[in-house]
Design an enzyme around this catalytic site. Structure first.
Site, PDB file in Angstrom:
ATOM      1  N   TRP A   1      -3.516  -2.285  -1.321  1.00  0.00           N
ATOM      2  CA  TRP A   1      -3.305  -3.664  -1.783  1.00  0.00           C
ATOM      3  C   TRP A   1      -3.978  -4.536  -0.742  1.00  0.00           C
ATOM      4  O   TRP A   1      -3.569  -4.568   0.420  1.00  0.00           O
ATOM      5  CB  TRP A   1      -1.808  -3.948  -1.854  1.00  0.00           C
ATOM      6  CG  TRP A   1      -1.446  -5.236  -2.502  1.00  0.00           C
ATOM      7  CD1 TRP A   1      -1.419  -5.520  -3.837  1.00  0.00           C
ATOM      8  CD2 TRP A   1      -1.004  -6.432  -1.838  1.00  0.00           C
ATOM      9  NE1 TRP A   1      -1.000  -6.808  -4.037  1.00  0.00           N
ATOM     10  CE2 TRP A   1      -0.731  -7.398  -2.847  1.00  0.00           C
ATOM     11  CE3 TRP A   1      -0.802  -6.794  -0.507  1.00  0.00           C
ATOM     12  CZ2 TRP A   1      -0.274  -8.680  -2.550  1.00  0.00           C
ATOM     13  CZ3 TRP A   1      -0.350  -8.072  -0.215  1.00  0.00           C
ATOM     14  CH2 TRP A   1      -0.099  -8.987  -1.233  1.00  0.00           C
TER      15      TRP A   1
ATOM     16  N   LYS B   1      11.722 -14.788 -12.521  1.00  0.00           N
ATOM     17  CA  LYS B   1      11.404 -13.624 -13.374  1.00  0.00           C
ATOM     18  C   LYS B   1      10.327 -13.998 -14.389  1.00  0.00           C
ATOM     19  O   LYS B   1       9.389 -13.245 -14.614  1.00  0.00           O
ATOM     20  CB  LYS B   1      12.643 -13.130 -14.137  1.00  0.00           C
ATOM     21  CG  LYS B   1      13.685 -12.375 -13.380  1.00  0.00           C
ATOM     22  CD  LYS B   1      13.299 -10.983 -12.971  1.00  0.00           C
ATOM     23  CE  LYS B   1      12.650 -10.980 -11.624  1.00  0.00           C
ATOM     24  NZ  LYS B   1      13.499 -10.847 -10.479  1.00  0.00           N
TER      25      LYS B   1
ATOM     26  N   ARG C   1       4.415   0.159  -6.508  1.00  0.00           N
ATOM     27  CA  ARG C   1       4.395  -0.718  -5.345  1.00  0.00           C
ATOM     28  C   ARG C   1       3.318  -1.789  -5.463  1.00  0.00           C
ATOM     29  O   ARG C   1       3.304  -2.738  -4.696  1.00  0.00           O
ATOM     30  CB  ARG C   1       4.158   0.101  -4.080  1.00  0.00           C
ATOM     31  CG  ARG C   1       5.281   1.065  -3.771  1.00  0.00           C
ATOM     32  CD  ARG C   1       4.885   2.017  -2.667  1.00  0.00           C
ATOM     33  NE  ARG C   1       4.761   1.338  -1.392  1.00  0.00           N
ATOM     34  CZ  ARG C   1       5.733   1.237  -0.504  1.00  0.00           C
ATOM     35  NH1 ARG C   1       6.905   1.754  -0.756  1.00  0.00           N
ATOM     36  NH2 ARG C   1       5.550   0.616   0.633  1.00  0.00           N
TER      37      ARG C   1
ATOM     38  N   ASN D   1      -1.226   1.949   6.151  1.00  0.00           N
ATOM     39  CA  ASN D   1      -0.469   0.826   5.572  1.00  0.00           C
ATOM     40  C   ASN D   1      -0.189  -0.175   6.675  1.00  0.00           C
ATOM     41  O   ASN D   1       0.102   0.224   7.807  1.00  0.00           O
ATOM     42  CB  ASN D   1       0.889   1.308   5.036  1.00  0.00           C
ATOM     43  CG  ASN D   1       0.778   1.975   3.699  1.00  0.00           C
ATOM     44  OD1 ASN D   1      -0.311   2.119   3.164  1.00  0.00           O
ATOM     45  ND2 ASN D   1       1.904   2.380   3.164  1.00  0.00           N
ATOM     46  N   GLY D   2      -0.200  -1.465   6.347  1.00  0.00           N
ATOM     47  CA  GLY D   2       0.116  -2.475   7.356  1.00  0.00           C
ATOM     48  C   GLY D   2      -1.104  -3.284   7.737  1.00  0.00           C
ATOM     49  O   GLY D   2      -2.112  -3.297   7.012  1.00  0.00           O
TER      50      GLY D   2
ATOM     51  N   LYS E   1       5.791  -4.454  -4.851  1.00  0.00           N
ATOM     52  CA  LYS E   1       7.239  -4.234  -4.819  1.00  0.00           C
ATOM     53  C   LYS E   1       7.822  -4.507  -3.445  1.00  0.00           C
ATOM     54  O   LYS E   1       8.916  -5.018  -3.312  1.00  0.00           O
ATOM     55  CB  LYS E   1       7.542  -2.794  -5.236  1.00  0.00           C
ATOM     56  CG  LYS E   1       9.026  -2.456  -5.321  1.00  0.00           C
ATOM     57  CD  LYS E   1       9.702  -3.205  -6.449  1.00  0.00           C
ATOM     58  CE  LYS E   1      11.192  -2.981  -6.512  1.00  0.00           C
ATOM     59  NZ  LYS E   1      11.844  -4.014  -7.342  1.00  0.00           N
TER      60      LYS E   1
ATOM     61  N   CYS F   1       0.849  -1.186   0.000  1.00  0.00           N
ATOM     62  CA  CYS F   1       0.000   0.000   0.000  1.00  0.00           C
ATOM     63  C   CYS F   1       0.885   1.236   0.000  1.00  0.00           C
ATOM     64  O   CYS F   1       2.043   1.179   0.402  1.00  0.00           O
ATOM     65  CB  CYS F   1      -0.871   0.032   1.248  1.00  0.00           C
ATOM     66  SG  CYS F   1      -1.940  -1.394   1.428  1.00  0.00           S
TER      67      CYS F   1
ATOM     68  N   GLU G   1      16.534 -17.711 -10.276  1.00  0.00           N
ATOM     69  CA  GLU G   1      16.119 -16.325 -10.478  1.00  0.00           C
ATOM     70  C   GLU G   1      15.488 -16.140 -11.864  1.00  0.00           C
ATOM     71  O   GLU G   1      14.474 -15.452 -12.017  1.00  0.00           O
ATOM     72  CB  GLU G   1      17.318 -15.389 -10.283  1.00  0.00           C
ATOM     73  CG  GLU G   1      17.054 -13.924 -10.546  1.00  0.00           C
ATOM     74  CD  GLU G   1      15.967 -13.299  -9.679  1.00  0.00           C
ATOM     75  OE1 GLU G   1      15.492 -13.946  -8.733  1.00  0.00           O
ATOM     76  OE2 GLU G   1      15.565 -12.166  -9.995  1.00  0.00           O
TER      77      GLU G   1
ATOM     78  N   HIS H   1      16.216 -37.397 -11.693  1.00  0.00           N
ATOM     79  CA  HIS H   1      15.606 -37.908 -10.466  1.00  0.00           C
ATOM     80  C   HIS H   1      14.133 -37.541 -10.365  1.00  0.00           C
ATOM     81  O   HIS H   1      13.546 -37.615  -9.284  1.00  0.00           O
ATOM     82  CB  HIS H   1      16.391 -37.389  -9.252  1.00  0.00           C
ATOM     83  CG  HIS H   1      17.823 -37.834  -9.261  1.00  0.00           C
ATOM     84  ND1 HIS H   1      18.198 -39.131  -9.052  1.00  0.00           N
ATOM     85  CD2 HIS H   1      18.959 -37.147  -9.538  1.00  0.00           C
ATOM     86  CE1 HIS H   1      19.510 -39.243  -9.160  1.00  0.00           C
ATOM     87  NE2 HIS H   1      20.001 -38.047  -9.462  1.00  0.00           N
TER      88      HIS H   1
ATOM     89  N   GLU I   1       6.856 -14.437 -12.663  1.00  0.00           N
ATOM     90  CA  GLU I   1       6.177 -13.262 -12.107  1.00  0.00           C
ATOM     91  C   GLU I   1       5.703 -12.276 -13.164  1.00  0.00           C
ATOM     92  O   GLU I   1       4.681 -11.632 -12.959  1.00  0.00           O
ATOM     93  CB  GLU I   1       7.020 -12.575 -11.032  1.00  0.00           C
ATOM     94  CG  GLU I   1       8.327 -11.996 -11.504  1.00  0.00           C
ATOM     95  CD  GLU I   1       9.084 -11.317 -10.358  1.00  0.00           C
ATOM     96  OE1 GLU I   1      10.310 -11.306 -10.400  1.00  0.00           O
ATOM     97  OE2 GLU I   1       8.450 -10.794  -9.439  1.00  0.00           O
TER      98      GLU I   1
END
Ligand code: F6R
Length: 610
Positions: A75, A487, A27, A101-102, A605, A2, A483, A506, A490
């Site tokens: 958010w 990428k 964000r 926020n939170g 973010k 947020c 990584e 395996h 997402e």
């Protein structure tokens, strides 16, 4: 996730709030809103589900002459994304508006209490209780009401509040959620935000509020108080990020801009770190006895930062011969980890605000470990909760998908590995000089890779048609595969898995056929031949192969459908160089699939809640 903005000055507040909300869009959010005094003894609260543009249109359709107000991008955590759940929230009489926020953990209990006292709730959010608590405790003084309100809250919060009877002030406080405030003297305006990006057009001298502090913003300046309402004078921090950094600067998206900024990010991060064969990391404030005592290293982080930790493990073990564990912070925090005074803990976080990583830091320190943070964000929470901080110099990263911060983290961790190797007596000054020389080559190698992306775009067309993609490599190559796969997932919403190449047989090889392409990192390394053998196994299952290989590698060209070449370098440097085509590949696949690369769905973010 947020975002909060607030403005009190001489200009039309709604325009400045909307501009600030646009700057916070990176964000991640699902709805947005503002509250300003309406001029008739009431507050005007305008909220919209969806993009800030929607809100902007709604504001443009109204008369909003107010010169103060607060705004928010939400958010969803408690309560679905909707206009009703969007912030700001108001009290029963519509005199107080707040943004938050939170997460308020004890909101159910507080809501029951407030309902029993006659308060009426309109939303499903935890946030709304804050407006009603302020109403309950308000006795003509909004600052005092805020001080009382926060004593009732459990959880994390950054809160900004306005009261229709006080058009001359905004009150803001925080706990475990960032708030920055600043005064723009020339404009006679005070601003607040959850992120420096939303205020830096107005002022570069800011205060990062500490937990429990309350600030009152007026047109004349900012007054700060501790939780007991004693005035305090927090230090001003000068932030010298350029405004350009917050804008796309001609690139079609922030992700591409940030990928192209990587040579600079790596250069800045490693600049001046080695002199006369000695690694100079004064920030790692460890004397010889401390170093002598270190018998293990534990690295914690989430997502991309965790992947940077995987690279660091390879190199710290290689150069310093200290055993290293790498832990996902969300697991570390709940599993009674074995760390103590002889463990060096390195906590990696681009934002420095990730809730799980912060919790892991607290646990490690409570167990007696020295914790050093590797972060990109000056003044972030992790910098204040750790024993020392090493900054990566990626500069502000806007795109949700981390790119330049990842390479800068790796570069910074390489310096730490060299430092430990030298301090442990495993690396001579000559070896350090030689390693540093190789590392300093990587920025220009990245520039080479960025010059021609045609083959990467071709590979992206192949990958974009698939429903699932496998990434394989060995050693350093396998760490960056994790990584690369992240990428792709997402930003292109395409399923991807990364495996050490030797693990394929395996189990995961059963997934392979002509519909599942494989990205294989086969750059020069001691295990290149073994990885190439694995590629043969992959080809036998008819999978298409995209190889990341060293320039001149003809064998890779013979076996792969596409080869993404990187300049020759030491295998450990390929953690930096070979990551670049993987980032670009993910971006081009996302574009092929029509995705918004900078704003991937469901992602934020900065993940400041658990
Ligand atoms: C992926 C990404 C996330 C973050 C993770 C940790 O591109 O950005 O996986 O790496 O949320 O964030 P920080 O590094 O801010 O702690």
């Amino acid at each position: 996730m947020c975002g909060i903005v607030g403005y009190i000055g001489r200009e039309k507040a709604s325009d400045i709030l909307i501009e600030g909300l646009h700057r916070l869009e990176y964000r991640g959010y699902d709805s947005a809103g503002i509250a300003v005094p309406a001029g008739d003894g009431a507050l005007e609260v305008i909220r919209r589900e969806g993009k800030v543009e929607e809100l902007e249109r709604a504001c443009a359709a109204r008369e909003l002459p107010a010169t103060m107000g607060i705004g928010h991008t939400r958010w969803a955590t408690h309560g679905r994304p909707s206009e009703t759940n969007a912030h700001p929230h108001i009290d029963c009489e519509g005199k107080i508006a707040i943004v938050h926020n939170g997460i308020i953990e004890n909101y159910v209990q507080l809501r029951d209490e407030l309902k029993a006292e006659g308060h009426t709730f309109r939303s499903e959010t935890d946030t709304e209780i804050v407006a009603h608590l302020l109403e309950k405790y308000y006795d003509g003084d909004l600052v005092a009401a805020m001080a009382k309100t926060v004593t009732r809250l459990e959880g994390a919060y950054g809160i900004a509040a306005i009261h229709v009877d006080h058009p001359d002030q905004i009150v803001v406080t925080r706990k475990d959620s960032p708030i920055v405030v600043g005064y723009a003297a020339e404009q006679q305006a005070s601003l607040l935000a959850s992120d420096i990006v939303a205020v830096m057009n107005y002022t570069r001298d800011v205060i990062f509020l500490e937990d429990g502090q309350i600030a009152k913003l007026t047109r004349e300046g900012i007054t700060c108080y501790d939780g007991n309402l004693a005035p305090i004078e927090p230090a001003l921090t000068h932030v010298d990020w350029d405004a350009e950094s917050a804008e796309r600067g001609g690139y079609p998206d922030f992700m591409l801009k940030e990928i192209f900024e990587q040579p600079r990010a790596v250069r800045d991060t490693i600049a001046g770190a080695v002199k006369n064969g000695r690694v100079l990391l004064d920030e790692l404030d460890l004397d010889d006895d401390d170093i002598e005592a270190i018998d293990s290293v534990c690295i914690i982080g989430c997502g991309t930062s965790y992947h940077a930790g995987l690279v660091a493990r390879e190199l710290i073990e290689r150069w310093a011969r200290i055993p290293v564990s790498v832990e996902v912070a969300s697991e570390f925090r709940y599993r009674d980890p074995i760390v103590g005074s002889n463990t060096l803990v390195i906590a990696i976080s681009q934002s420095g605000e990730t809730a799980d990583t912060l919790a892991a830091v607290r646990i490690a320190r409570a167990k007696g470990a020295q914790v050093f943070a590797v972060t990109n964000c000056v003044g972030s929470r992790i910098t204040r909760e750790s024993d020392g901080v090493l900054y990566v110099r990626a500069n502000m990263e806007i795109s949700v998908a981390a790119t330049k911060s990842f390479l800068a983290q790796i570069a910074c961790l390489m310096l730490i590995a060299m430092f430990l190797g030298q301090k442990k007596g495993r690396l001579t000054t000559r070896q350090v000089n030689s390693l540093y020389y190789d590392l300093r080559e990587t920025p220009s190698q990245i520039e080479d890779i960025l010059q021609d992306t045609a083959e990467i775009e071709k590979a992206a067309k192949l990958i974009a048609k698939a429903h699932s993609v496998m990434y394989v490599g060995r050693g350093i190559g396998s760490t960056i595969c994790y990584e690369g796969a992240l990428k792709l997932k997402e930003i292109s919403y395409l399923h991807a898995e990364a495996y050490p190449a030797g693990e394929l047989k395996h189990g995961p090889i059963a997934l392979l056929d002509e519909t599942v392409p494989v990205v294989a990192v086969v750059t020069d390394s001691p295990t290149r031949m073994q990885t190439l053998s694995n590629v043969q196994e992959i080809l036998a299952r008819k999978s298409h192969v995209v190889a990341v290989a060293t320039e001149g590698d003809e064998e890779a060209a013979r076996i792969a459908d596409c080869v993404l070449y990187v300049p020759p370098c030491k295998d450990w440097c390929s953690a930096i160089t070979a990551s670049v085509p993987l980032q670009l590949l993910a971006r081009y696949v996302a574009l092929e699939r029509g995705c918004d690369v900078d704003h991937p769905r469901n992602l934020a973010k900065s993940v400041t809640v658990e």
